[in-house]
Enzyme design. Structure first.
Site, PDB file in Angstrom:
ATOM      1  N   ASP A  31      32.181 -21.162 -58.886  1.00  0.00           N
ATOM      2  CA  ASP A  31      30.892 -20.963 -58.224  1.00  0.00           C
ATOM      3  C   ASP A  31      30.433 -22.296 -57.663  1.00  0.00           C
ATOM      4  OD1 ASP A  31      29.725 -22.228 -60.511  1.00  0.00           O
ATOM      5  OD2 ASP A  31      29.832 -20.290 -61.504  1.00  0.00           O
ATOM      6  N   LYS A  53      26.591 -18.191 -56.896  1.00  0.00           N
ATOM      7  CA  LYS A  53      25.275 -17.651 -56.566  1.00  0.00           C
ATOM      8  C   LYS A  53      24.777 -18.429 -55.371  1.00  0.00           C
ATOM      9  CE  LYS A  53      24.379 -17.378 -61.451  1.00  0.00           C
ATOM     10  NZ  LYS A  53      23.692 -18.097 -62.522  1.00  0.00           N
ATOM     11  N   MET A 168      17.229 -25.523 -65.253  1.00  0.00           N
ATOM     12  CA  MET A 168      16.653 -24.446 -64.437  1.00  0.00           C
ATOM     13  C   MET A 168      15.129 -24.536 -64.508  1.00  0.00           C
ATOM     14  SD  MET A 168      19.307 -21.476 -65.623  1.00  0.00           S
ATOM     15  CE  MET A 168      19.404 -22.104 -67.302  1.00  0.00           C
TER      16      MET A 168
END
Ligand code: SAH
Length: 243
Positions: A31, A53, A168
């Site tokens: 990813d 993503k 995050m």
């Protein structure tokens, strides 16, 4: 199949074992956080599958990722699942390993250098320090969207007396900083935000609990970034970038 930590970005920060597996794998499932330069080291005939993503949209949903890995491994191929940082630090690596085990596939993990420690380090911030923090807590800035109940008690985090490292953490930065202040942390507590640590695009903002969200907005520093709350953040003033 091998779950391999790609490190925080700099290609030199993948492990020797990780690089060996990238070089020899039949299939690499990756990813966007994994440094794309790494793929240049794959065998020319290796199958490269991008499941990254993009802007919050999953290119391939988690179930899809698991299905791809299971199919490739069941076909007898050596599969490397490359994940940013360390595969088991907030990367769903644990969930992928569970699924693969359930499917009867031999799973191996190659730990990686996590951005949770490496990004602060590269910006001159040791996450523990005898004068500042005898402990460190790693926490996600937001819990999974399908869980309405919050399990993170920010009031308790405010009182650990150690460093808090948030991954995050940009989407809910202002809210989480407020929760720490409500929990009793001083508004003047140093906070550093390190964007794209270890890469040429690394940028860091050094501020305080009450001002950091505004400052990041002003300087347009967003995800991916690691947020470091606590006295250790101020060591950046002494050490500066350690890239
Ligand atoms: N498994 C990864 C983390 C995956 S969660 C690891 O161990 O590093 C994704 C979060 O990691 C991002 O939102 C950001 O908080 C952090 N992150 C990943 N790479 C980063 C980098 N190079 N610099 C700063 N933060 C990074």
């Amino acid at each position: 199949m091998y779950l391999v930590g790609a490190g925080p970005g700099d290609i030199g920060l993948i492990t020797v074992r990780g690089m060996e597996l990238v070089r020899t794998a039949d299939v690499i499932v990756y990813d966007q956080l994994a440094n794309s330069e790494l793929l240049g080291h794959a065998r020319p005939d290796a199958k490269l599958i991008d499941v990254g993503k993009q802007g919050g949209h999953h290119k391939v949903r988690q179930e899809g990722i698991n299905r791809i890995i299971v199919e490739e491994a069941q076909a007898g191929r050596t599969v490397v699942r490359l994940k940013g940082g360390d595969p088991f630090m907030f990367g769903r690596g644990g969930e992928e390993a569970e699924e693969l085990r359930k499917a009867g596939i031999a799973v191996h993990v190659v730990p990686g250098v996590t951005s949770a420690i490496a990004a602060p380090a590269m910006a001159g911030i040791p996450v523990t320090h005898r004068d500042h923090a005898p402990m460190v807590t790693f926490v996600t800035g937001h819990e999974r969207d399908d869980r309405p109940d919050e399990r993170i008690d920010w009031g308790v985090l405010a009182r650990t007396g150690g460093t808090i490292v948030i991954l995050m953490g940009m989407a809910h930065l202002a809210q989480n900083m407020r929760r720490l202040m409500e929990g009793g942390m001083l508004p003047s507590t140093p906070v550093a935000v390190v964007h794209r640590g270890s890469t040429p695009a690394q940028r860091a903002v050094l501020s305080t609990l009450d001002r950091v969200a505004e400052e990041c907005e002003r300087q347009r520093v967003g995800s991916p970034a690691v947020v470091v709350v606590g006295g250790v953040a101020s060591l950046r003033e002494v050490l500066g970038d350690l890239l």
